[in-house]
Design an enzyme around this catalytic site. Structure first.
Site: not given
Lengths: 532, 532
Positions: A298, A327, A345, A347, A349, A432, A478
């Site tokens: 992000c 991570r 991800q 991912d 946004h 979420k 997200h």
């Protein structure tokens, strides 16, 4: 006293029967506790003899004897001092410690069946014969009270069901799950490789896995392009300051790889005669300059948004990236593709106005639904993750949190899918919606996610110019339909048991050697995904 | 004494004329040196007044006067002590130091034009009027002797050519290069963004740049699939031990981001009362355990190869990856997309037998040629990078090096392209062939590379089972047709001046707003690339 469900009573009683059987075979056994679990029961015991699979067969035989004896389970209230004396005499140190945990004013009870007496709050079935179908499954090490500084006990896992038929169904499922284990299939099928010399939890995608990943990426890329997303690429590291602004550092450092400290900083600290203890401390406090492997994409997308001024007419702006984030999962928690230290991800946004938020959430959820439907995954439920009101791990003020939580709840009501709310499941920056899917053998997998965030736009001081010619703050959504490529491919392997849908016969796929022309497979898998 | 080329003499004379002009305007100016360069000349001066663009115009006027005066350049041999006395009297400390650099037995010479006398070995044109076409270009700071601990002088750049026409051609080229500057176009066209809060040299690909990158990746992916490559994905970090084995660490640490030191290691060193100086030292010696941002993809591909046993029948095995690697370039060297700290190589590694090597090198070079031809880049030359025999930075024994160098030379001879050999340009593990292309305004860019490597297979103890049923060592070819996506896109921007070939009119591309449907662009750019 909270009583157990009938199934829990059967399983908990089976645990007592198992403990009684063990004591008959090894009278010196020291017992800890034996609760029912989500899918069975266990008992932790301290025994010098290292248990083997053969021992489990013997214990099972003895358990069958005890069941045949049809012993009644008897609840006995007991005086604390009497219990202390009893367990001291029995040489049961763990029971003594567990006894000490019980608050002063609480009633202390034994449950007794036959010669076996256990410190236990219950509840149980009435007679041992009511445990009609059980099976001992495995032996594992378990630290006393889950603390690795304590002694490691032996944990025996078993399961029990009301009927033989239900037990057999479960055992077949276990057998099936073992056959479908993505770690085994992933190796046999050249899907992925994990190499100790590269690092635990870091996935090297082999050719066959890469084809699957690429096809999935192409498929989702196409969907996102239809929905007006722009694909972007961003770096895998960023300065610590970026993650200080976002709030990822230093508050979440335990779940991150340590930062890269610039040589200059270490040289400077060395010149100042600093100790490693001071370095460790300044690192922990986040006072050191350096780079962090990105734990989330992000902040990068935020910087892309912020690279130029925006008018309300530009919004919504939707960025998508197959972004690999890193991570630090504990090594004990790592599991094939499913729990990893580097995950890619799918991912994205969305930067939008307050008014656009509802529609954008709906569209984001629609993408997840399209993806799951296209891949033939029809059995899923939806969970709204909210703040835990008692926790301090969340950033941002509660007016914005309430607004975001209400927004998600309202959209969820229009979904036509059952949903449940769960406190404490929110991201640190906002609430979420998660999609939890069931695979063909009935197991839950948490996958896609859609999150509403009023907080990061504030922390990064994001603005767009509204129709009133004044600056306004955008909202960020997200979202990740698959969650991560690693986890999703792990699920696919187990869901299909390795028989990926393709024009190739399953047995061909299974033995596909590395030099075959995999491109045919690649060209066809996406078409077939769409046909299911 | 080595005399200069006629062009160098013109430029070096222009530098003297410039120095003479400056001394007329600011008599106190202290001079350092004023050599000719690849494309002009400069003079470093020490002057309290900060020079401006207006000053350059005045200096140019004065230079024109000096040229008009048609002063002869006169070479004067001089006694060292006399020279010392002269420059002391003139208050020229830099000249005195440069004088001291001249070895005892060497002849010391002045060059004199008009009233201006310079310490100079020559050579020069005969009269100032022979400098017929010159232009002063810019002012920059330059540390005395290039050492940042010394005083910063002012450097004035200029250029000179034999004719006005040639000068104007060069100035137009400079103007054109400025218009084509990928840093400016990259920003104006939403191609890429560099953000100080993310880190210098780290590229955030904006939507338009991502489309170009994706199209290039798809194009090359297709080509590589045709050639029997398998695409793979590997992590962006690896344990230090992996890079110790490969030889990247600790020998190349200066060009890498520092390693990620595990928390446990710092904690342990803190517990042992270690100092940061000890930490720095152990880091430098490579004694610390941790992870390195991957500086190269090869060790990862080697681990993929080594994940299973291979027979000679499996070979060649060809892995390809768009692998992002991280390198620590000095901040002063960073330049837009062209010199970065994170670069995405269109990387690939071929594992083959000795017998297959020749054909695989040829095929690798063929891929580079296909790529360049398809993209319309027809003006290139080939350079063979060999060991510097005097350097110790290369790993592996010299028998293998000779073998690899001969292999490359033989293949190069069959290429039908001019090639030159350059010592000291090899990778640390083996020799290479580089493609150096010329863009439309005649500038060189080093791009694609093909490298032969007998050393890493040995370091990683790689084997395949030969037809004799015995283990043999494979050879590795490292190859990257584009080099890096960042650098290649930087080149494309400047080569096309931002007018990417596409169905969109150039002016539309230039002003393409972020919300337009870029997909049309994406769908068409690849088709068009193939049509040029």
């Amino acid at each position: 006293m909270k009583s157990m469900t009938p199934l829990e009573e059967i399983r908990h009683s089976a645990a007592h029967i198992m403990a009684a059987a063990i004591k008959r075979i090894w009278p010196d056994t020291k017992l800890d506790i034996g609760p029912p679990t989500f899918n069975g029961f266990y008992y932790d015991i301290d025994l010098d003899h290292n248990l083997t699979a053969d021992d489990l067969i013997n214990i099972e035989s003895e358990m069958k004897m005890i069941i045949k004896e049809n012993q009644p389970f008897v609840r006995i209230e007991v005086d604390r001092q009497e219990a202390v004396t009893f367990f001291k005499k029995q040489n049961q140190p763990y029971k003594l410690e567990r006894l000490a945990d019980i608050p002063e004013n609480e009633v202390i009870t034994y449950y007794k069946n036959g010669e076996f007496i256990d410190l236990c709050a219950g509840t149980h079935v009435k007679y041992t014969k009511q445990v009609k179908a059980f099976k001992l499954l495995s032996i594992a090490g378990a630290y006393y009270r889950g603390n690795e500084n304590n002694k490691q006990l032996q944990r025996i896992y078993g399961t029990a069901y009301p009927t033989k038929q239900e037990l057999n169904q479960y055992l077949e499922l276990l057998e099936e799950a073992k056959k479908r284990d993505h770690r085994k299939l992933g190796k046999d099928m050249n899907i992925f490789h994990i190499d100790d010399s590269v690092g635990q939890g870091l996935i090297l995608w082999q050719p066959n896995g890469s084809i699957i990943r690429k096809e999935l990426q192409n498929f989702i890329s196409e969907e996102l392009t239809k929905q007006g997303y722009h694909e972007v690429f961003t770096p895998h590291i960023g300065k610590l300051g970026l993650y200080r602004t976002s709030g990822h550092f230093p508050y979440y450092q335990e779940s991150q790889y340590p930062p890269i400290i610039e040589d200059d900083v270490i040289q400077m600290m060395a010149a100042e005669n600093c100790s490693c203890a001071q370095l460790a401390n300044r690192l922990k406090e986040g006072e050191i300059d350096g780079y962090l492997l990105k734990p989330m994409n992000c902040p990068m997308h935020i910087k892309l948004f912020d690279a130029q001024p925006h008018s309300y007419r530009d919004l919504p702006i939707r960025f998508a990236e197959f972004g690999t984030v890193y991570r630090w999962e504990q090594s004990g928690e790592l599991n094939g593709l499913v729990r990893v230290r580097g995950l890619t991800q799918d991912d994205g946004h969305i930067f939008c106005t307050d008014n656009q938020l509802g529609n954008e959430i709906k569209a984001s959820i629609e993408v997840v639904k399209v993806v799951l439907r296209t891949l033939g995954i029809l059995d899923y439920r939806v969970r709204i993750g909210l703040r835990d009101p008692d926790s301090t791990k969340y950033t941002g003020d509660s007016v914005l949190w309430n607004k975001a939580e209400n927004n998600l709840r309202q959209v969820a009501q229009t979904l036509g899918v059952d949903f449940e709310e769960e406190q404490g499941e929110a991201a640190f920056y906002g609430p979420k919606i998660d999609f939890v899917i069931k695979d063909v053998i009935g197991r839950d997998w948490q996958l896609g996610t859609v999150q509403v965030d009023y907080n990061l736009p504030k922390r990064f001081n994001l603005n767009y110019i509204g129709s009133d010619n004044k600056p306004h703050r955008p909202v960020i959504i997200h979202r990740a339909p698959f969650g991560s490529m690693e986890r999703f491919v792990g699920l696919l392997i187990e869901h299909f048991g390795g028989n990926f849908p393709t024009w190739l016969a399953p047995e061909q796929v299974r033995i596909l050697p590395i030099n075959d022309n995999l491109q045919c497979y690649a060209n066809n898998i996406s078409t077939l995904f769409k046909k299911w």
